[in-house]
Write a protein that holds these residues in place. Structure first.
Motif, PDB file in Angstrom:
ATOM      1  N   ILE A 254       6.149  -0.266  -3.259  1.00 38.80           N
ATOM      2  CA  ILE A 254       5.259  -0.446  -2.111  1.00 38.80           C
ATOM      3  C   ILE A 254       5.317   0.771  -1.194  1.00 38.80           C
ATOM      4  N   VAL A 255       6.518   1.234  -0.903  1.00 40.88           N
ATOM      5  CA  VAL A 255       6.667   2.376  -0.003  1.00 40.88           C
ATOM      6  C   VAL A 255       6.109   3.643  -0.635  1.00 40.88           C
ATOM      7  N   ARG A 256       6.423   3.864  -1.905  1.00 39.86           N
ATOM      8  CA  ARG A 256       5.953   5.074  -2.577  1.00 39.86           C
ATOM      9  C   ARG A 256       4.419   5.114  -2.609  1.00 39.86           C
ATOM     10  N   GLU A 257       3.796   3.988  -2.944  1.00 39.26           N
ATOM     11  CA  GLU A 257       2.332   3.946  -3.016  1.00 39.26           C
ATOM     12  C   GLU A 257       1.698   4.157  -1.638  1.00 39.26           C
ATOM     13  N   THR A 258       2.277   3.521  -0.626  1.00 43.75           N
ATOM     14  CA  THR A 258       1.713   3.627   0.725  1.00 43.75           C
ATOM     15  C   THR A 258       1.875   5.030   1.281  1.00 43.75           C
ATOM     16  N   VAL A 259       3.053   5.611   1.111  1.00 40.62           N
ATOM     17  CA  VAL A 259       3.306   6.968   1.606  1.00 40.62           C
ATOM     18  C   VAL A 259       2.404   7.968   0.891  1.00 40.62           C
ATOM     19  N   THR A 260       2.300   7.845  -0.417  1.00 42.61           N
ATOM     20  CA  THR A 260       1.451   8.759  -1.202  1.00 42.61           C
ATOM     21  C   THR A 260      -0.011   8.676  -0.748  1.00 42.61           C
ATOM     22  N   THR A 265      -4.621  11.089   1.995  1.00 41.62           N
ATOM     23  CA  THR A 265      -5.851  10.845   2.769  1.00 41.62           C
ATOM     24  C   THR A 265      -5.726  11.263   4.227  1.00 41.62           C
ATOM     25  N   GLY A 266      -4.510  11.566   4.667  1.00 38.24           N
ATOM     26  CA  GLY A 266      -4.305  11.911   6.072  1.00 38.24           C
ATOM     27  C   GLY A 266      -4.355  10.706   6.986  1.00 38.24           C
ATOM     28  N   THR A 267      -4.229   9.509   6.413  1.00 33.96           N
ATOM     29  CA  THR A 267      -4.269   8.279   7.195  1.00 33.96           C
ATOM     30  C   THR A 267      -3.081   8.205   8.163  1.00 33.96           C
ATOM     31  N   GLN A 268      -3.380   7.883   9.415  1.00 29.10           N
ATOM     32  CA  GLN A 268      -2.339   7.745  10.431  1.00 29.10           C
ATOM     33  C   GLN A 268      -2.372   6.329  11.000  1.00 29.10           C
ATOM     34  N   ARG A 269      -1.208   5.703  11.041  1.00 32.56           N
ATOM     35  CA  ARG A 269      -1.083   4.391  11.693  1.00 32.56           C
ATOM     36  C   ARG A 269       0.147   4.418  12.573  1.00 32.56           C
ATOM     37  N   LYS A 270       0.061   3.789  13.719  1.00 35.21           N
ATOM     38  CA  LYS A 270       1.224   3.790  14.613  1.00 35.21           C
ATOM     39  C   LYS A 270       2.129   2.615  14.272  1.00 35.21           C
ATOM     40  N   ASP A 271       2.714   2.705  13.094  1.00 33.84           N
ATOM     41  CA  ASP A 271       3.661   1.683  12.667  1.00 33.84           C
ATOM     42  C   ASP A 271       4.974   2.354  12.292  1.00 33.84           C
ATOM     43  N   PHE A 272       5.937   1.553  11.900  1.00 31.13           N
ATOM     44  CA  PHE A 272       7.275   2.047  11.608  1.00 31.13           C
ATOM     45  C   PHE A 272       7.266   3.019  10.428  1.00 31.13           C
TER      46      PHE A 272
END
Length: 499
Positions: A254-260, A265-272
């Protein structure tokens, strides 16, 4: 025939050798003149664990048995030795004043073979210190204020589930609330930590929740667990793991897929997770690895949802049994929201002082984390004695036992939020109430946990009166197989809609 004789002789010698080693190990406290219960071979003082008692009940019974006779006692947890601290001044020394002697928890982790075990809660001092500095900015009041609307959105979905449960409850026997609240906590933390919709409220069988719960289960029996904590270096050489492989693989994926995805895509979210990605890319001297990122997200997900969900469930249970407290809390909620023109904001939540008392009393009576653990990193002479807590010795702070000590909390089984009025708090020793521990290794996620619980309470109590049913256990029974406090048979409550 001769071969079998030699084999039997060899086995007998090995067993006799093990017996001598254990006999020596179980003489440790007696040789030092420290009070303790007589241990049994292999089990130590834990023979009733999982049979008739939980781990925290065993510790609580020892606390009540020896309090007033000693300031500390010895414990044999299978083959693992530990000192249980009974005196609050000594508790203060261990957690705060002499912290440099007890700067690690002494919990097993294996970075190489079991990377998600190397998280903030488990890490030894130097690695913990570096990681704590990196993660502290995540849990400021400013960050909590930013996360507030996200949690409120999930709490709104919780109300939808409660509405459906209320409408389906035609017999008025109620619903199992521990399950519903656990799903709420999973969705909150999944959204805030990973920026993902876990969908646990709508789908009780969602994989996120299943893996989160499995993440709290040790893959070994207690005896093996005792071995790896007693001999961590040997256990690491043997490649022993704490967590199940499918749990590690799930969170790493889950982490690897989300980080990749975010990096591509340059996606930014203000989460942990986004903070950890920034640390990975900005700290060129010591960048975080994917395994380290996964370990930190994993511990905040699992620990966060378990502590928040159990505390909120127990709180609703107590409010159902104590209607006057529930009414007073609801009145405070409505009064504060009226002052904010009906808008539920972060600032409004922080003005709910009676709610703070209710949560404190819930955490006292139902201490989700019943013991705080430390390990001596160097020899420590206990003040005013000739006893030494030797380097490598485990130290247990019996939080749940202290929280139920009638010396500090008269009639401890009575639910009374006024124990936490400013007047009453001043009367008590500062170490008498430690729901999140204390000192440098105090829980980093206190603010977030409280916010998750308080938002859930506000949203529920605005809309429903919580009542007991014929299925509500009084007193509640705890699961004796779990280290953390949770209900054994569920928490059954019913709702009454408020106009």
């Amino acid at each position: 025939m001769e071969f079998f004789k030699i084999l039997l002789y060899t086995i007998a010698c090995i067993l006799f050798g093990i017996y001598l080693v254990l006999r020596k190990r179980y003489s440790y406290w007696a040789e030092r003149g420290i009070l303790h219960d007589k241990p049994e071979l292999i089990f130590g003082n834990m023979k009733e664990l999982g049979r008739t008692k939980s781990a925290f009940k065993i510790v609580q019974d020892l606390y009540m048995k020896y309090k007033g006779k000693a300031n500390y006692i010895g414990l044999y947890s299978y083959i693992q030795r530990a000192l249980i601290v009974l005196d609050l001044e000594l508790v203060k020394n261990v957690l705060i004043k002499d912290y440099e002697y007890f700067s690690t928890r002494g919990i097993y982790y294996n970075e190489k073979d079991d990377p998600i075990s190397a998280h903030l809660f488990n890490l030894d001092y130097e690695k913990w210190r570096i990681m704590r500095i990196k993660l502290t900015p995540t849990f400021t009041s400013g960050k909590m204020k930013f996360m507030f609307p996200t949690v409120v959105d999930v709490a709104t979905q919780l109300l939808d589930v409660m509405r459906d449960a209320h409408e389906l409850d035609t017999s008025k026997t109620g619903s199992e609330f521990a399950n519903i609240i656990a799903r709420y906590a999973v969705d909150v933390i999944g959204s805030v930590v990973f920026g993902l919709s876990c969908n646990s409220l709508k789908d009780p069988g969602a994989e996120f929740r299943a893996m989160g719960e499995k993440g709290f289960r040790c893959r070994h029996i207690w005896l093996v667990h005792s071995f790896i904590n007693s001999y961590p270096d040997l256990a690491r050489k043997l490649g022993m793991k704490f967590y199940f492989d499918d749990v590690s693989e799930f969170f790493l994926r889950i982490v690897r897929e989300t980080v990749t995805y975010r990096e591509k895509t340059g996606t930014q979210r203000k989460d942990f997770l986004n903070l950890l990605i920034d640390l990975k890319n900005s700290d060129t001297a010591d960048p975080m690895t994917m395994e380290q990122i996964t370990a930190q997200t994993f511990v905040f997900f699992t620990a966060g949802f378990e502590t928040s969900s159990c505390t909120l469930s127990f709180c609703l249970y107590e409010l159902a049994l104590n209607q006057m407290v529930q009414n007073k809390l609801r009145e405070e909620i409505m009064e504060v929201l009226t002052r904010y023109e009906g808008k539920f904001t972060y600032e409004a939540m922080n003005e709910m002082k009676y709610m703070e008392k209710v949560l404190n009393e819930t955490s006292r009576k139902h201490s989700i984390v019943p013991c705080s653990l430390r390990k001596a990193v160097k020899d420590y002479v206990i003040p005013n004695t000739n006893h030494v807590i030797e380097k490598g010795m485990n130290v247990v702070i019996p939080l749940d036992a202290i929280h139920h000590d009638p010396e500090y909390f008269p009639n401890p089984e009575v639910f009374d939020p006024e124990r936490f009025s400013s007047t009453e708090v001043k009367k008590r020793h500062p170490m008498a109430f430690l729901p999140f521990g204390d000192g440098p290794r105090i829980c980093i996620g206190i603010r977030f946990s409280k916010m998750t619980i308080m938002i859930g309470l506000v949203m529920i109590l605005q809309n429903y009166r919580i009542l007991p049913t014929i299925k509500t256990e009084v007193p509640i029974q705890y699961d004796i197989h779990k280290y953390m406090k949770s209900s054994r048979n569920g928490i059954y409550l019913k709702t009454e809609k408020i106009s």
